[in-house]
Design an enzyme around this catalytic site. Sequence first.
Site, short mmCIF file in Angstrom:
data_model
loop_
_atom_site.label_atom_id
_atom_site.label_comp_id
_atom_site.label_asym_id
_atom_site.label_seq_id
_atom_site.Cartn_x
_atom_site.Cartn_y
_atom_site.Cartn_z
N VAL A 1 0.90 -1.22 -0.06
CA VAL A 1 0.05 0.06 0.00
C VAL A 1 0.83 1.23 0.05
O VAL A 1 1.77 1.42 0.82
CB VAL A 1 -0.89 0.13 1.09
CG1 VAL A 1 -1.86 1.41 1.27
CG2 VAL A 1 -1.88 -1.34 1.22
N CYS A 2 0.39 2.31 -0.79
CA CYS A 2 1.20 3.51 -0.85
C CYS A 2 2.66 3.36 -0.94
O CYS A 2 3.13 2.63 -2.08
CB CYS A 2 0.98 4.20 0.47
SG CYS A 2 1.33 5.97 0.68
N THR A 3 3.62 3.83 -0.39
CA THR A 3 4.97 3.95 -0.51
C THR A 3 5.57 2.80 -0.36
O THR A 3 6.80 2.49 -0.53
CB THR A 3 5.77 5.06 -0.08
OG1 THR A 3 5.33 5.35 1.30
CG2 THR A 3 5.39 6.45 -0.77
#
Length: 229
Positions: free
Chosen positions: A103-105
């Site tokens: 998820v995300c970075t």
Amino acid sequence: MTTTPFRIGFVLFDHITQLDFTGPLQVLSRLPGAEIHLVAKSMEPVRTDGVLTVPPTTRFDDCPPLELICVPGGFGVNAAMGDAALIDFVARQGREARYVTSVCTGTFILGAAGLLKGRRATTHWAYHEALALTGAIPVKARVVRDGNLFTGGGVTAGIDFALTVLAELAGEDAAKSVQLLIEYNPAPPFTAGSPDTAPADILARTKARYGERLPAFNAALQAAMDARS
């Protein structure tokens, strides 16, 4: 008759964005037979980017083989990409897991572990251009699937991501039921949740905020990729 648990591991490190993993945790913990592991280098509580701290349930060295590994993101990703023990754990588990996710970075930790080369992936919009450095094929979407690789965009996209994964594991009806149980029916008060819809002045200020962080992030990412080459 015994049932083999479906082991899901969330990789934790200091200064993660708590919603990156607590959103998916809330969804995926509803999977029948799920065995959840919160995995970190040590058993010391992990600091998030807010007040919340999270106690791991197991260490990298003690974690059993995972069916699904999930890596959240956050401002702690810079240091995490340079943590040899963390990257080795993700690489080892990621090579064997049925599903490799982020998820995300957190996507960049998968990249630092050598798990994105030639694969379609997404991440937080502010870091999207850097995905190419990992060998990934960048795709702008809230959730991207490439075979057994599932990646989510920034923060709240983790819930969309987790429902997508749950549908893969248990079927759409199960995912829809969990969506209803958690009353996930977003109706945000503003249309500023995407660079495509945010007012120009808000977008400019937010880009400037992330722009201050990008040089250090890019340097950490390049160092992590060089270490794997």
